[in-house]
Design a protein around this motif. Structure first.
Motif: not given
Lengths: 258, 258
Positions: B185-200
């Motif tokens: 699947x390509x519609x899952x959110x990776x750990x790195x992307x999640x962390x980018x959201x938390x930083x924002x």
């Protein structure tokens, strides 16, 4: 929850023992002690251990589990180690041939939890690291457990096998409706008594040529398995033993010249 | 069953990894490799290992599991190790305070088996032998697992903890109606992307004084926990990220002199 307020852990401490048959490495005995402490089974029996030294076992047990090593009892042979137990669960990686029904650790644990609550003393028997239990030891087990793995060709480390079986036992004991052990039962048949029956039966059945004198073991394995399934009470056991003795007398009387 | 015909083992091999955060003893990495091979998880990631040497790890892995050590990847920090995973399960012995819902190994394994079938890449994160994961690493986990023991004060050996969690994962994968993994699947959110959201989010919430500038972490932990429970898709993630960015612009625009 401290162990003294955890009825499941108390049940394991009171009723369960880990029996290591001819362990090769003292280090594995140490790791086993640590696994035992983690899961609440504090009784370890060593049968004819190869080259055992508490000094080599100690560091692997860590300081917390060293008391379990200090209290571990060493036996020269399997019959004396198993003597007082009323249920013996052997662990095996092999599944073939002569072997009885094999339980998964979870299946076995549910059964063990019930049996412990009924007052059974249960031994978990593990073979040597390199070759496991042979048919001779397997025959002494009332039940067999095999641990599922992804690669059947590769064996678990001894302490890891002990850990997995005890982990399932602790979970199963916690899952019991009431994990308060009943008073000690005196109507259960010990391992030594069972073996006395098998000896009597084998003698009887060879003397009437039901079992071949050259190799009575094969037929006895099937009888042992049946017996273990029956789970007789002490009264029924005495009855069977009595019948056995009577029949032996009759047979011996048959022809004094034989 | 050979691994290639065992869809459950194939699923673990394809989707699951064991991540050891700052392991202290190379020997424990070796034992972990053996446990991984036994239970079918062949991917090991080492994060900033202390004093690691394949020579000391090898004998404990045994010859069978040495290939897992050879293929083990070493990372300098946790974010890079976890980057591509879409689910991170941390293991902890402590149960108190800030921590989110804690799963038993069996509960976690059922969830992990479902997630692997849905195409998630799952990391199992284990802390250093002496002190386990701290709140900093715990915050990066989508879920937490605690292994039940009889004596909570005494910790499991690292490899034994790995073994128990993987054992439950293998059982759970075998218990799935159909253990045939779906296409990637390509519609899952990776750990790195999640962390980018938390930083924002953290930047935004401190700039509007929702979180104190001196210690924004405490409030963020609760937001992280909520996020992990939501399990958003990539589209929803993009939406939230977009909103975040827009709000930040609005806030920054509020008073250019600030």
């Amino acid at each position: 929850m401290p162990a003294e307020h955890d009825p499941a852990a108390a049940l394991l401490r009171q009723r369960l023992a880990v029996v290591l048959f001819r362990p090769k490495f003292a280090e594995n005995v140490g790791s086993t002690a640590r696994a035992c402490l983690n899961m609440g089974c504090e009784r370890i029996l060593l049968v004819d251990p190869r080259d055992y030294s508490p000094e080599r076992a100690g560091p692997l047990a860590t300081v917390h589990a060293e008391p379990l090593l200090d209290q571990a009892r060493i036996f020269a042979d399997l019959p004396s180690a198993l003597a007082s137990f009323t249920q013996v669960y052997g662990t095996t990686a092999r599944l073939g041939g002569r072997r009885a029904t094999i339980l998964s650790p979870a299946q076995a644990a549910r059964q063990i939890a019930r049996q412990m609550l009924e007052g059974h003393d249960v031994a978990l028997l593990f073979g040597p690291e390199d070759r496991g239990l042979t048919n001779v030891e397997i025959d002494r087990c009332s039940h067999l457990i095999s641990i599922p793995t992804a690669t059947p060709s590769v064996s678990l480390n001894l302490a890891q096998a002990v850990l997995l079986v005890l982990y399932e036992c602790l979970l199963a004991a916690r899952g019991q409706p009431s994990a308060i052990p009943k008073p000690v039962r005196t109507d259960l048949v010990t391992h030594t008594e069972q073996e006395a029956l098998f000896t009597a039966l084998q003698h009887l059945l060879t003397s009437i040529d039901v079992l071949p004198r050259s190799n009575p073991d094969y037929g006895m394995t099937r009888l042992r398995r049946m017996w273990h399934r029956l789970g007789l009470t002490r009264k029924e056991y005495s009855l069977v033993m009595g019948v056995c003795r009577q029949m032996q007398w009759a047979v011996d009387d048959r022809d004094p010249g034989r």
